[in-house]
Design a protein around this motif. Sequence first.
Motif, mmCIF file in Angstrom:
data_model
loop_
_atom_site.group_PDB
_atom_site.id
_atom_site.type_symbol
_atom_site.label_atom_id
_atom_site.label_comp_id
_atom_site.label_asym_id
_atom_site.label_seq_id
_atom_site.Cartn_x
_atom_site.Cartn_y
_atom_site.Cartn_z
ATOM 1 N N LYS A 13 0.805 -1.226 0.000
ATOM 2 C CA LYS A 13 0.000 0.000 0.000
ATOM 3 C C LYS A 13 0.835 1.272 0.000
ATOM 4 C CE LYS A 13 -4.139 -2.018 1.847
ATOM 5 N NZ LYS A 13 -5.234 -1.917 2.801
ATOM 6 N N LYS A 14 2.140 1.140 0.199
ATOM 7 C CA LYS A 14 3.033 2.300 0.200
ATOM 8 C C LYS A 14 3.821 2.426 -1.102
ATOM 9 C CE LYS A 14 2.094 3.403 4.466
ATOM 10 N NZ LYS A 14 1.372 4.591 4.842
ATOM 11 N N LEU A 15 3.546 1.538 -2.063
ATOM 12 C CA LEU A 15 4.228 1.617 -3.354
ATOM 13 C C LEU A 15 3.789 2.872 -4.100
ATOM 14 C CD1 LEU A 15 3.920 -2.092 -4.506
ATOM 15 C CD2 LEU A 15 6.019 -0.909 -3.853
ATOM 16 N N PRO A 16 4.641 3.391 -4.980
ATOM 17 C CA PRO A 16 4.251 4.568 -5.763
ATOM 18 C C PRO A 16 3.036 4.248 -6.649
ATOM 19 C CG PRO A 16 6.584 4.059 -6.064
ATOM 20 C CD PRO A 16 5.991 2.945 -5.271
ATOM 21 N N PHE A 17 2.192 5.237 -6.860
ATOM 22 C CA PHE A 17 0.986 5.058 -7.674
ATOM 23 C C PHE A 17 1.333 4.603 -9.089
ATOM 24 C CE2 PHE A 17 -2.490 6.631 -10.363
ATOM 25 C CZ PHE A 17 -3.546 5.929 -9.780
ATOM 26 N N GLU A 18 2.507 4.982 -9.589
ATOM 27 C CA GLU A 18 2.901 4.593 -10.943
ATOM 28 C C GLU A 18 2.963 3.076 -11.106
ATOM 29 O OE1 GLU A 18 7.641 4.820 -11.378
ATOM 30 O OE2 GLU A 18 6.738 6.713 -10.745
ATOM 31 N N VAL A 19 3.136 2.336 -10.024
ATOM 32 C CA VAL A 19 3.114 0.871 -10.094
ATOM 33 C C VAL A 19 1.721 0.406 -10.517
ATOM 34 C CG1 VAL A 19 3.340 -1.275 -8.779
ATOM 35 C CG2 VAL A 19 4.956 0.601 -8.393
ATOM 36 N N LEU A 20 0.706 0.959 -9.889
ATOM 37 C CA LEU A 20 -0.672 0.618 -10.235
ATOM 38 C C LEU A 20 -0.974 0.999 -11.680
ATOM 39 C CD1 LEU A 20 -3.288 -0.576 -9.144
ATOM 40 C CD2 LEU A 20 -3.913 1.697 -8.342
ATOM 41 N N GLU A 21 -0.485 2.153 -12.109
ATOM 42 C CA GLU A 21 -0.686 2.572 -13.505
ATOM 43 C C GLU A 21 0.002 1.613 -14.468
ATOM 44 O OE1 GLU A 21 -1.162 7.332 -13.576
ATOM 45 O OE2 GLU A 21 0.853 6.605 -13.091
ATOM 46 N N ALA A 22 1.219 1.181 -14.147
ATOM 47 C CA ALA A 22 1.948 0.250 -15.016
ATOM 48 C C ALA A 22 1.211 -1.069 -15.128
ATOM 49 C CB ALA A 22 3.365 0.039 -14.486
ATOM 50 N N ILE A 23 0.651 -1.533 -14.021
ATOM 51 C CA ILE A 23 -0.118 -2.779 -14.045
ATOM 52 C C ILE A 23 -1.389 -2.579 -14.863
ATOM 53 C CG2 ILE A 23 -1.456 -4.395 -12.622
ATOM 54 C CD1 ILE A 23 0.692 -3.869 -10.392
ATOM 55 N N ASP A 24 -2.094 -1.478 -14.623
ATOM 56 C CA ASP A 24 -3.346 -1.189 -15.318
ATOM 57 C C ASP A 24 -3.122 -1.014 -16.820
ATOM 58 O OD1 ASP A 24 -6.215 -0.650 -15.207
ATOM 59 O OD2 ASP A 24 -5.664 1.408 -15.775
ATOM 60 N N ASP A 25 -1.996 -0.403 -17.190
ATOM 61 C CA ASP A 25 -1.671 -0.194 -18.607
ATOM 62 C C ASP A 25 -1.120 -1.449 -19.265
ATOM 63 O OD1 ASP A 25 -2.421 2.448 -18.292
ATOM 64 O OD2 ASP A 25 -0.359 3.224 -18.202
ATOM 65 N N ASP A 26 -1.005 -2.532 -18.478
ATOM 66 C CA ASP A 26 -0.482 -3.806 -18.974
ATOM 67 C C ASP A 26 0.910 -3.641 -19.577
ATOM 68 O OD1 ASP A 26 -0.717 -6.561 -19.190
ATOM 69 O OD2 ASP A 26 -1.551 -6.476 -21.208
ATOM 70 N N ARG A 27 1.724 -2.814 -18.898
ATOM 71 C CA ARG A 27 3.093 -2.610 -19.361
ATOM 72 C C ARG A 27 3.933 -3.829 -19.016
ATOM 73 N NH1 ARG A 27 3.194 3.166 -17.271
ATOM 74 N NH2 ARG A 27 5.146 2.643 -16.274
ATOM 75 N N SER A 28 5.134 -3.845 -19.511
ATOM 76 C CA SER A 28 6.020 -4.989 -19.340
ATOM 77 C C SER A 28 6.385 -5.223 -17.889
ATOM 78 C CB SER A 28 7.305 -4.781 -20.145
ATOM 79 O OG SER A 28 8.116 -3.793 -19.530
ATOM 80 N N GLU A 29 6.816 -6.441 -17.620
ATOM 81 C CA GLU A 29 7.274 -6.780 -16.271
ATOM 82 C C GLU A 29 8.454 -5.900 -15.872
ATOM 83 O OE1 GLU A 29 8.477 -10.655 -13.590
ATOM 84 O OE2 GLU A 29 8.565 -10.826 -15.764
ATOM 85 N N VAL A 30 9.321 -5.588 -16.834
ATOM 86 C CA VAL A 30 10.465 -4.723 -16.544
ATOM 87 C C VAL A 30 9.974 -3.359 -16.062
ATOM 88 C CG1 VAL A 30 12.449 -3.518 -17.551
ATOM 89 C CG2 VAL A 30 12.014 -5.904 -18.153
ATOM 90 N N ALA A 31 8.980 -2.781 -16.737
ATOM 91 C CA ALA A 31 8.451 -1.470 -16.347
ATOM 92 C C ALA A 31 7.835 -1.513 -14.954
ATOM 93 C CB ALA A 31 7.422 -0.990 -17.368
#
Length: 97
Positions: free
Chosen positions: A37-55
């Motif tokens: 729950k303390k991870l940066p919001f960009e992590v959620l965006e990367a998951i939602d955008d179905d970006r690569s595992e590296v991203a």
Amino acid sequence: MAATTTKKTTVAKKAEATDAPTTFEFNGVEFTIPSAKKLPFEVLEAIDDDRSEVAIIRSIVGPEQWVAFKDTRPTIEDFEEFAQDVAEAAGFGDSGN
């Protein structure tokens, strides 16, 4: 990387319950990962955008730790192991590899 998990390490469960970061060593370098729950919001965006595992992993560890990881001159196999360690430390349990 899956956003939901079926398995969490004891360390990750404890960290999530206390909102404490999890620290682990990889290739002689220490990495600290915030609780889920303390991870940066960009992590959620990367998951939602179905970006690569590296991203996604890069978003979780942040720019400074990403440079530290790359400075170890990792192989693809090393990245797969690192991704698993990061996913478990963040409370995701499995990176999906």
